[in-house]
Motif scaffolding. Structure first.
Motif, PDB file in Angstrom:
ATOM      1  N   PHE A  64       0.711  -1.310  -0.037  1.00 53.01           N
ATOM      2  CA  PHE A  64      -0.108   0.012  -0.014  1.00 53.01           C
ATOM      3  C   PHE A  64       1.011   1.169  -0.018  1.00 53.01           C
ATOM      4  O   PHE A  64       0.450   2.144  -0.675  1.00 53.01           O
ATOM      5  CB  PHE A  64      -0.870  -0.002   1.303  1.00 53.01           C
ATOM      6  CG  PHE A  64      -1.833   1.053   1.155  1.00 53.01           C
ATOM      7  CD1 PHE A  64      -3.161   1.201   0.614  1.00 53.01           C
ATOM      8  CD2 PHE A  64      -1.676   2.200   1.946  1.00 53.01           C
ATOM      9  CE1 PHE A  64      -4.037   2.157   0.505  1.00 53.01           C
ATOM     10  CE2 PHE A  64      -2.516   3.317   1.961  1.00 53.01           C
ATOM     11  CZ  PHE A  64      -3.746   3.428   1.166  1.00 53.01           C
ATOM     12  N   THR A  65       2.077   1.395   0.846  1.00 55.04           N
ATOM     13  CA  THR A  65       2.890   2.336   0.657  1.00 55.04           C
ATOM     14  C   THR A  65       3.289   2.721  -0.422  1.00 55.04           C
ATOM     15  O   THR A  65       3.569   3.783  -0.796  1.00 55.04           O
ATOM     16  CB  THR A  65       3.972   2.297   1.846  1.00 55.04           C
ATOM     17  OG1 THR A  65       3.484   1.789   3.155  1.00 55.04           O
ATOM     18  CG2 THR A  65       4.865   3.286   2.215  1.00 55.04           C
ATOM     19  N   ILE A  66       3.871   1.728  -1.234  1.00 58.04           N
ATOM     20  CA  ILE A  66       4.650   1.562  -2.407  1.00 58.04           C
ATOM     21  C   ILE A  66       3.482   2.108  -3.371  1.00 58.04           C
ATOM     22  O   ILE A  66       3.774   2.948  -4.246  1.00 58.04           O
ATOM     23  CB  ILE A  66       5.274   0.385  -3.027  1.00 58.04           C
ATOM     24  CG1 ILE A  66       6.237  -0.077  -2.294  1.00 58.04           C
ATOM     25  CG2 ILE A  66       5.515   0.574  -4.514  1.00 58.04           C
ATOM     26  CD1 ILE A  66       6.635  -1.361  -2.230  1.00 58.04           C
ATOM     27  N   VAL A  67       2.143   1.729  -3.549  1.00 61.86           N
ATOM     28  CA  VAL A  67       1.274   2.234  -4.478  1.00 61.86           C
ATOM     29  C   VAL A  67       0.985   3.677  -4.116  1.00 61.86           C
ATOM     30  O   VAL A  67       0.588   4.586  -5.198  1.00 61.86           O
ATOM     31  CB  VAL A  67      -0.152   1.233  -4.228  1.00 61.86           C
ATOM     32  CG1 VAL A  67      -1.241   1.963  -5.074  1.00 61.86           C
ATOM     33  CG2 VAL A  67       0.205  -0.119  -4.822  1.00 61.86           C
TER      34      VAL A  67
ATOM     35  N   SER B 246       1.306   9.473  -5.615  1.00 61.64           N
ATOM     36  CA  SER B 246       1.846  10.844  -5.321  1.00 61.64           C
ATOM     37  C   SER B 246       2.780  11.251  -6.315  1.00 61.64           C
ATOM     38  O   SER B 246       2.800  12.383  -6.624  1.00 61.64           O
ATOM     39  CB  SER B 246       2.548  10.712  -3.835  1.00 61.64           C
ATOM     40  OG  SER B 246       1.798   9.993  -2.788  1.00 61.64           O
ATOM     41  N   GLY B 247       3.406  10.236  -7.072  1.00 61.54           N
ATOM     42  CA  GLY B 247       4.212  10.607  -8.221  1.00 61.54           C
ATOM     43  C   GLY B 247       3.362  11.006  -9.528  1.00 61.54           C
ATOM     44  O   GLY B 247       3.809  11.847 -10.013  1.00 61.54           O
ATOM     45  N   ILE B 248       2.176  10.462  -9.601  1.00 65.26           N
ATOM     46  CA  ILE B 248       1.244  10.972 -10.451  1.00 65.26           C
ATOM     47  C   ILE B 248       0.849  12.445 -10.357  1.00 65.26           C
ATOM     48  O   ILE B 248       0.711  13.159 -11.118  1.00 65.26           O
ATOM     49  CB  ILE B 248       0.118   9.995 -10.608  1.00 65.26           C
ATOM     50  CG1 ILE B 248       0.449   8.516 -10.901  1.00 65.26           C
ATOM     51  CG2 ILE B 248      -1.056  10.466 -11.308  1.00 65.26           C
ATOM     52  CD1 ILE B 248       0.456   8.354 -12.500  1.00 65.26           C
ATOM     53  N   ILE B 249       0.593  12.603  -8.966  1.00 71.03           N
ATOM     54  CA  ILE B 249       0.049  13.999  -8.783  1.00 71.03           C
ATOM     55  C   ILE B 249       1.205  15.267  -8.963  1.00 71.03           C
ATOM     56  O   ILE B 249       0.878  16.065  -9.397  1.00 71.03           O
ATOM     57  CB  ILE B 249      -0.521  13.851  -7.179  1.00 71.03           C
ATOM     58  CG1 ILE B 249      -1.649  13.116  -7.074  1.00 71.03           C
ATOM     59  CG2 ILE B 249      -0.707  15.428  -6.874  1.00 71.03           C
ATOM     60  CD1 ILE B 249      -1.903  12.796  -5.702  1.00 71.03           C
TER      61      ILE B 249
ATOM     62  N   ILE C  10      14.110   2.808  -1.298  1.00 70.41           N
ATOM     63  CA  ILE C  10      14.497   2.565  -2.956  1.00 70.41           C
ATOM     64  C   ILE C  10      13.258   2.102  -3.540  1.00 70.41           C
ATOM     65  O   ILE C  10      12.968   2.670  -4.677  1.00 70.41           O
ATOM     66  CB  ILE C  10      15.439   1.402  -3.021  1.00 70.41           C
ATOM     67  CG1 ILE C  10      16.737   2.030  -2.407  1.00 70.41           C
ATOM     68  CG2 ILE C  10      15.713   1.229  -4.473  1.00 70.41           C
ATOM     69  CD1 ILE C  10      17.984   1.040  -1.982  1.00 70.41           C
ATOM     70  N   LYS C  11      12.571   1.190  -3.170  1.00 66.60           N
ATOM     71  CA  LYS C  11      11.179   0.770  -3.805  1.00 66.60           C
ATOM     72  C   LYS C  11       9.957   1.857  -4.128  1.00 66.60           C
ATOM     73  O   LYS C  11       9.582   2.433  -4.977  1.00 66.60           O
ATOM     74  CB  LYS C  11      10.442  -0.254  -3.111  1.00 66.60           C
ATOM     75  CG  LYS C  11      11.337  -1.657  -3.146  1.00 66.60           C
ATOM     76  CD  LYS C  11      10.263  -2.614  -2.117  1.00 66.60           C
ATOM     77  CE  LYS C  11      11.298  -4.013  -2.252  1.00 66.60           C
ATOM     78  NZ  LYS C  11      10.611  -5.005  -1.441  1.00 66.60           N
ATOM     79  N   CYS C  12      10.060   2.616  -2.924  1.00 63.88           N
ATOM     80  CA  CYS C  12       9.010   3.815  -2.841  1.00 63.88           C
ATOM     81  C   CYS C  12       9.681   4.758  -3.798  1.00 63.88           C
ATOM     82  O   CYS C  12       8.774   5.563  -4.615  1.00 63.88           O
ATOM     83  CB  CYS C  12       8.986   4.332  -1.461  1.00 63.88           C
ATOM     84  SG  CYS C  12       7.893   3.347  -0.549  1.00 63.88           S
ATOM     85  N   PHE C  13      10.747   5.172  -3.802  1.00 59.47           N
ATOM     86  CA  PHE C  13      11.502   6.324  -4.934  1.00 59.47           C
ATOM     87  C   PHE C  13      11.207   5.890  -6.393  1.00 59.47           C
ATOM     88  O   PHE C  13      10.740   6.390  -7.319  1.00 59.47           O
ATOM     89  CB  PHE C  13      12.876   6.376  -4.684  1.00 59.47           C
ATOM     90  CG  PHE C  13      13.593   7.245  -5.656  1.00 59.47           C
ATOM     91  CD1 PHE C  13      13.207   8.704  -5.664  1.00 59.47           C
ATOM     92  CD2 PHE C  13      14.245   6.722  -6.570  1.00 59.47           C
ATOM     93  CE1 PHE C  13      13.936   9.690  -6.449  1.00 59.47           C
ATOM     94  CE2 PHE C  13      14.942   7.694  -7.545  1.00 59.47           C
ATOM     95  CZ  PHE C  13      14.854   8.900  -7.490  1.00 59.47           C
ATOM     96  N   ILE C  14      11.373   4.585  -6.675  1.00 59.56           N
ATOM     97  CA  ILE C  14      11.245   4.107  -7.803  1.00 59.56           C
ATOM     98  C   ILE C  14       9.682   4.028  -8.251  1.00 59.56           C
ATOM     99  O   ILE C  14       9.433   4.701  -9.414  1.00 59.56           O
ATOM    100  CB  ILE C  14      11.778   2.579  -8.036  1.00 59.56           C
ATOM    101  CG1 ILE C  14      13.182   2.518  -8.057  1.00 59.56           C
ATOM    102  CG2 ILE C  14      11.270   1.869  -9.384  1.00 59.56           C
ATOM    103  CD1 ILE C  14      13.791   1.082  -7.897  1.00 59.56           C
ATOM    104  N   ALA C  15       8.800   3.641  -7.400  1.00 60.17           N
ATOM    105  CA  ALA C  15       7.431   3.910  -7.811  1.00 60.17           C
ATOM    106  C   ALA C  15       7.010   5.259  -7.972  1.00 60.17           C
ATOM    107  O   ALA C  15       6.257   5.672  -8.809  1.00 60.17           O
ATOM    108  CB  ALA C  15       6.565   3.314  -6.300  1.00 60.17           C
ATOM    109  N   ALA C  16       7.509   6.258  -7.141  1.00 60.84           N
ATOM    110  CA  ALA C  16       7.285   7.732  -7.398  1.00 60.84           C
ATOM    111  C   ALA C  16       7.895   8.020  -8.703  1.00 60.84           C
ATOM    112  O   ALA C  16       7.209   9.044  -9.491  1.00 60.84           O
ATOM    113  CB  ALA C  16       7.724   8.436  -6.263  1.00 60.84           C
TER     114      ALA C  16
END
Length: 345
Positions: free
Chosen positions: A86-89, A94-97, A325-331
């Motif tokens: 859920f955090t990664i999604v 947030s990157g979309i926004i 790192i995972k969240c940065f890549i997702a963003a």
């Protein structure tokens, strides 16, 4: 109280948009061809109308899926709000926004307010888009900070003491503010959800209005696909914020409903105003340009400060470099997706 204020703000914005576009551009001293349709072989009002109706239905469904998915995530084990997925999604959304603010809304504002259809003075003498985006970000910061401070001060009394009798003096324990801190954090989530939805709604009305008013069948086909992707993932970001705000089911439904219908409403409004609205008329350029600038500042602030920074600086990601790192890549993927879509929308 919060939901009432949100509804009032949305209503005011919609009324202002309607009034602005209803004003005749004939009072402007811009070149004559700026109030007329450009010579384009793809322009066909008869063929464009069915496409617009399809766009209303398809974008409505995509918006509902996007904003509704996070709200039902509690019933899906691997999508629990406290889980890693859920955090990664949420970082992806947030990157979309963030990408929407930088790659769509702000460039559109610069393009509109620097149009040759506007008078040289003052529109070409001062960067109004950057100025209003900056001002909008600062105002959002003030609203965010003041709302949290007011709520905290009103709830500073009546704090339940914690401790085990090891405090100074006669064994009296000093009160801690754990409960108040939790309440303040919950309010921040609610302020974030409210302000973020307002910024998204302003932008959604504008893009819906532009789609509804155009008769360019070539552009409409590409816009439908791009806006479906845009609304779905932007809705996921908003839905995650609404979920964290812990509203009642009725308030969750109302906020999701307003988000889902905003772009279809803008398309319907554009169809209704298509006889008087022109993309390159001075009144349309100024109104949409200023609204886009305000919306861009708000979206960029919310994405960077209240969503991404709060997540990356929080204890969950600070305790795991791998998750960072995972969240940065997702963003980054979210921003990249919106950057690619900028080619068509």
């Amino acid at each position: 109280m919060v939901s009432t204020s949100t509804l009032l703000m949305k209503t005011i914005f919609l009324v202002l948009i309607f009034v602005s576009f209803a004003i005749s551009p004939s009072t402007s001293t811009a070149p004559e061809d700026c109030g007329s349709e450009s010579a384009n072989p793809c322009v066909n009002k008869a063929k464009a109308l069915p496409l617009k109706i399809i766009a209303i239905a398809v974008i409505l469904i995509a918006s509902m899926i996007g904003v509704g998915a996070p709200l039902f995530s509690r019933n899906v084990p691997f999508l629990q709000p406290d889980g890693n997925i859920f955090t990664i999604v949420k970082c992806f959304a947030s990157g979309i926004i963030l990408g929407t603010g930088f790659m769509h809304v702000l460039p559109d504002s610069f393009e509109m307010l620097s149009s040759p259809c506007l008078k040289e003075n003052p529109w070409h003498k001062f960067p109004f888009s950057g100025f209003l985006a900056m001002l909008s970000g600062l105002i959002t910061l003030v609203i965010d900070s003041m709302a949290t401070s007011i709520y905290t001060s009103k709830n500073a009394v009546g704090i339940v003491p914690h401790g085990h009798g090891h405090g100074p003096g006669n064994g009296v324990s000093l009160p801690t503010k754990d409960g108040d801190s939790g309440s303040a954090q919950l309010l921040r989530y609610r302020v974030i959800a409210m302000v973020l939805e307002l910024g998204i709604i302003v932008h959604s009305v504008v893009i819906g209005l532009s789609l509804g008013a155009t008769s360019d069948t070539c552009a409409i086909k590409g816009l439908i696909a791009a806006l479906c992707f845009h609304q779905m993932f932007e809705g996921m970001g908003l839905g995650g914020c609404i979920l964290q705000a812990e509203y009642t089911n009725l308030k969750k439904f109302l906020m999701a409903f307003f988000f889902a219908i905003t772009t279809p409403f803008g398309i319907a409004l554009g169809i209704a105003l298509s006889t008087i609205y022109r993309d390159n008329s001075p009144s349309a350029l100024i109104t949409v340009g200023l609204l886009n600038a305000c919306s861009a500042g708000l979206l960029i602030y919310m994405a960077l400060v209240d969503l991404l920074a709060a997540e990356f600086m929080g204890p969950k990601l600070q305790g795991s470099v791998k998750m960072q790192i995972k969240c940065f890549i997702a963003a980054l993927l979210g921003c990249g997706g919106m950057s690619i879509i900028a080619k068509w929308a």
